[in-house]
Design an enzyme around this catalytic site. Structure first.
Site, PDB file in Angstrom:
ATOM      1  N   LYS A  93       0.799  -1.238   0.000  1.00 51.75           N
ATOM      2  CA  LYS A  93       0.000   0.000   0.000  1.00 51.75           C
ATOM      3  C   LYS A  93       0.832   1.289   0.000  1.00 51.75           C
ATOM      4  O   LYS A  93       0.403   2.285  -0.573  1.00 51.75           O
ATOM      5  CB  LYS A  93      -0.965   0.007   1.189  1.00 51.75           C
ATOM      6  CG  LYS A  93      -2.130  -0.959   1.038  1.00 51.75           C
ATOM      7  CD  LYS A  93      -3.127  -0.771   2.165  1.00 51.75           C
ATOM      8  CE  LYS A  93      -4.266  -1.760   2.057  1.00 51.75           C
ATOM      9  NZ  LYS A  93      -5.300  -1.561   3.069  1.00 51.75           N
ATOM     10  N   GLY A 130      -4.159   1.369  17.951  1.00 48.53           N
ATOM     11  CA  GLY A 130      -3.311   0.964  16.837  1.00 48.53           C
ATOM     12  C   GLY A 130      -2.842   2.169  16.045  1.00 48.53           C
ATOM     13  O   GLY A 130      -3.506   3.222  16.013  1.00 48.53           O
ATOM     14  N   ALA A 164      -3.771   0.644   8.588  1.00 45.94           N
ATOM     15  CA  ALA A 164      -5.218   0.921   8.593  1.00 45.94           C
ATOM     16  C   ALA A 164      -5.539   2.138   9.466  1.00 45.94           C
ATOM     17  O   ALA A 164      -6.463   2.901   9.170  1.00 45.94           O
ATOM     18  CB  ALA A 164      -5.972  -0.309   9.094  1.00 45.94           C
ATOM     19  N   TYR A 208     -12.489  -8.222  10.363  1.00 41.50           N
ATOM     20  CA  TYR A 208     -13.728  -8.789   9.806  1.00 41.50           C
ATOM     21  C   TYR A 208     -13.779 -10.310   9.895  1.00 41.50           C
ATOM     22  O   TYR A 208     -14.806 -10.910   9.599  1.00 41.50           O
ATOM     23  CB  TYR A 208     -13.948  -8.325   8.353  1.00 41.50           C
ATOM     24  CG  TYR A 208     -12.840  -8.701   7.405  1.00 41.50           C
ATOM     25  CD1 TYR A 208     -11.782  -7.835   7.175  1.00 41.50           C
ATOM     26  CD2 TYR A 208     -12.858  -9.916   6.741  1.00 41.50           C
ATOM     27  CE1 TYR A 208     -10.755  -8.173   6.318  1.00 41.50           C
ATOM     28  CE2 TYR A 208     -11.841 -10.263   5.875  1.00 41.50           C
ATOM     29  CZ  TYR A 208     -10.794  -9.389   5.670  1.00 41.50           C
ATOM     30  OH  TYR A 208      -9.777  -9.732   4.821  1.00 41.50           O
ATOM     31  N   GLY A 259     -16.364  -4.998  11.254  1.00 38.35           N
ATOM     32  CA  GLY A 259     -15.260  -4.819  10.315  1.00 38.35           C
ATOM     33  C   GLY A 259     -15.641  -5.077   8.861  1.00 38.35           C
ATOM     34  O   GLY A 259     -15.083  -4.475   7.947  1.00 38.35           O
TER      35      GLY A 259
HETATM   36  P1  NAP Z   1      -0.255  -3.079  10.549  1.00 38.21           P
HETATM   37  O1  NAP Z   1       0.122  -1.916   9.730  1.00 38.21           O
HETATM   38  O2  NAP Z   1       0.659  -4.236  10.651  1.00 38.21           O
HETATM   39  O3  NAP Z   1      -0.558  -2.526  12.054  1.00 38.21           O
HETATM   40  C1  NAP Z   1      -0.819  -3.437  13.097  1.00 38.21           C
HETATM   41  C2  NAP Z   1      -1.202  -2.686  14.377  1.00 38.21           C
HETATM   42  O4  NAP Z   1      -1.510  -3.665  15.370  1.00 38.21           O
HETATM   43  C3  NAP Z   1      -0.079  -1.819  14.953  1.00 38.21           C
HETATM   44  O5  NAP Z   1      -0.636  -0.723  15.634  1.00 38.21           O
HETATM   45  C4  NAP Z   1       0.588  -2.798  15.925  1.00 38.21           C
HETATM   46  O6  NAP Z   1       1.236  -2.161  17.007  1.00 38.21           O
HETATM   47  C5  NAP Z   1      -0.624  -3.533  16.487  1.00 38.21           C
HETATM   48  N1  NAP Z   1      -0.237  -4.845  16.978  1.00 38.21           N
HETATM   49  C6  NAP Z   1       0.162  -5.917  16.232  1.00 38.21           C
HETATM   50  N2  NAP Z   1       0.453  -6.952  17.056  1.00 38.21           N
HETATM   51  C7  NAP Z   1       0.255  -6.522  18.316  1.00 38.21           C
HETATM   52  C8  NAP Z   1       0.380  -7.129  19.611  1.00 38.21           C
HETATM   53  N3  NAP Z   1       0.795  -8.398  19.750  1.00 38.21           N
HETATM   54  N4  NAP Z   1       0.051  -6.397  20.704  1.00 38.21           N
HETATM   55  C9  NAP Z   1      -0.370  -5.112  20.566  1.00 38.21           C
HETATM   56  N5  NAP Z   1      -0.490  -4.476  19.387  1.00 38.21           N
HETATM   57  C10 NAP Z   1      -0.199  -5.180  18.265  1.00 38.21           C
HETATM   58  O7  NAP Z   1      -1.643  -3.700  10.061  1.00 38.21           O
HETATM   59  P2  NAP Z   1      -2.890  -2.920   9.377  1.00 38.21           P
HETATM   60  O8  NAP Z   1      -2.794  -2.981   7.909  1.00 38.21           O
HETATM   61  O9  NAP Z   1      -3.028  -1.606  10.046  1.00 38.21           O
HETATM   62  O10 NAP Z   1      -4.109  -3.896   9.781  1.00 38.21           O
HETATM   63  C11 NAP Z   1      -4.500  -4.002  11.136  1.00 38.21           C
HETATM   64  C12 NAP Z   1      -5.788  -4.789  11.274  1.00 38.21           C
HETATM   65  O11 NAP Z   1      -6.837  -4.164  10.544  1.00 38.21           O
HETATM   66  C13 NAP Z   1      -5.733  -6.225  10.739  1.00 38.21           C
HETATM   67  O12 NAP Z   1      -6.413  -7.018  11.654  1.00 38.21           O
HETATM   68  C14 NAP Z   1      -6.469  -6.165   9.434  1.00 38.21           C
HETATM   69  O13 NAP Z   1      -7.098  -7.391   9.122  1.00 38.21           O
HETATM   70  C15 NAP Z   1      -7.517  -5.103   9.731  1.00 38.21           C
HETATM   71  N6  NAP Z   1      -7.973  -4.425   8.514  1.00 38.21           N
HETATM   72  C16 NAP Z   1      -9.281  -4.544   8.173  1.00 38.21           C
HETATM   73  C17 NAP Z   1      -9.755  -3.920   7.039  1.00 38.21           C
HETATM   74  C18 NAP Z   1     -11.197  -4.073   6.660  1.00 38.21           C
HETATM   75  O14 NAP Z   1     -11.518  -3.824   5.493  1.00 38.21           O
HETATM   76  N7  NAP Z   1     -12.079  -4.417   7.567  1.00 38.21           N
HETATM   77  C19 NAP Z   1      -8.900  -3.137   6.249  1.00 38.21           C
HETATM   78  C20 NAP Z   1      -7.548  -3.009   6.637  1.00 38.21           C
HETATM   79  C21 NAP Z   1      -7.107  -3.677   7.776  1.00 38.21           C
HETATM   80  P3  NAP Z   1       2.810  -1.759  16.908  1.00 38.21           P
HETATM   81  O15 NAP Z   1       2.838  -0.436  16.202  1.00 38.21           O
HETATM   82  O16 NAP Z   1       3.248  -1.689  18.312  1.00 38.21           O
HETATM   83  O17 NAP Z   1       3.480  -2.850  16.126  1.00 38.21           O
END
Ligand code: NAP
Length: 272
Positions: free
Chosen positions: A74, A133, A137, A221, A242
């Site tokens: 992205k 977070g 996203a 989701y 979601g």
């Molecule tokens: P990302 O960029 O990898 O960000 C992950 C986030 O989760 C960061 O804030 C990270 O914190 C935190 N995190 C990960 N593991 C953790 C842990 N063990 N303990 C505490 N915090 C933790 O991922 P993303 O693209 O933002 O996606 C995040 C979520 O959103 C996913 O579940 C994804 O499936 C969902 N999503 C859904 C949609 C939808 O259409 N519904 C669209 C996009 C994403 P740190 O900064 O400390 O690493």
């Protein structure tokens, strides 16, 4: 699929992994509902980070009409595009690329996947929003809140990332230890991975912080009913699933690729 012709427009999702993606099914079902499955087809391809540049060259060479980008492309994809929509520029991420006669323009439709479900429930202006977070996203969520003049606090495991996102979107950063402040917020949005996959039995915040007066939005989701959503339902809080994010980002994307409006029903049939 039997209706595909030599002139059928190809749309594609790229990511790594991509196998789990519902986008091909959602878009193809919407083409079918509109009776345009001879004009468009949507496929997926697993593209590794190091092959992104070649993949974008292939989009140009093959005349692929629409390119959906998911993790890990992205942000990286932006450098290979000709034009960037204003919302995508501010968020710093592109999930949708439209190929108009060889000119590739990047958009961010995740923004609409957050804004539309939220606005169905409430006005965001002056509402206190707790965003859990600060990953990819979270950037689109923070931009929606900033644009709609909400009051945003970002809580994240890695405080420095919360701080960086907060600076970008005129918000405040908080450490997870300060999460009691969530009690005083109107809207709680989870944008972490906590609640899915190997973290399915964990919670992004202590569940006792969720109150009846909250609107609780979990962008995970799968599963549909995360522990956060279940608790919110239990205390009588308003919830946002979601899958609504996935649906609304796809509806806007569909229109960008086809200049047609997909029916919500056709995409929901795939989602739930
Ligand atoms: P990302 O960029 O990898 O960000 C992950 C986030 O989760 C960061 O804030 C990270 O914190 C935190 N995190 C990960 N593991 C953790 C842990 N063990 N303990 C505490 N915090 C933790 O991922 P993303 O693209 O933002 O996606 C995040 C979520 O959103 C996913 O579940 C994804 O499936 C969902 N999503 C859904 C949609 C939808 O259409 N519904 C669209 C996009 C994403 P740190 O900064 O400390 O690493």
């Amino acid at each position: 699929m039997s209706k595909i012709k030599a002139t059928t427009n190809i749309c594609m999702i790229i990511g790594d992994p991509v196998e789990h993606s519902l986008s091909p099914k959602m878009h193809n079902n919407a083409y079918k509902h509109l009776g345009v499955e001879d004009k468009f087809v949507f496929v997926g391809s697993n593209i590794k980070k190091e092959n992104l540049k070649d993949a974008i060259n292939a989009v140009r060479t093959l005349g692929i009409r629409g390119l959906t980008c998911t993790i890990p492309h992205k942000q990286e994809v932006i450098q290979y595009l000709d034009e960037l929509d204003e919302i995508a520029k501010k968020i710093g991420a592109v999930n949708t690329v439209v190929n108009n006669n060889g000119i590739l323009k990047g958009y961010n439709t995740d923004y609409f996947g957050i804004e539309i479900p939220l606005k169905k429930r409430t006005e965001i202006k002056d509402k206190k929003v707790a965003l859990i977070g600060a990953g990819g996203a979270a950037q689109a969520i923070a931009y929606v809140v900033e644009k709609e003049e909400g009051v945003l606090k970002i809580f994240n495991r890695t405080y420095e990332k919360a701080l960086k996102t907060a600076k970008k979107f005129n918000a405040e950063a908080r450490r997870m230890e300060d999460c009691k402040e969530i009690l005083d917020c109107d809207i709680i949005i989870n944008s972490t991975n906590i609640g899915m996959g190997k973290f399915e039995d964990q919670n992004p915040i202590p569940l006792e912080l969720i109150q009846k007066n909250h609107i609780v939005f979990d962008i995970i989701y799968k599963p549909k009913e995360t522990a956060l959503i279940k608790k919110a339902k239990q205390v009588g809080a308003e919830i946002i699933y979601g899958y609504e994010t996935l649906l609304h980002q796809a509806l806007v994307q569909f229109e960008l690729y086809t200049n047609l409006k997909a029916s919500e029903k056709s995409m929901l049939e795939v989602l739930i």
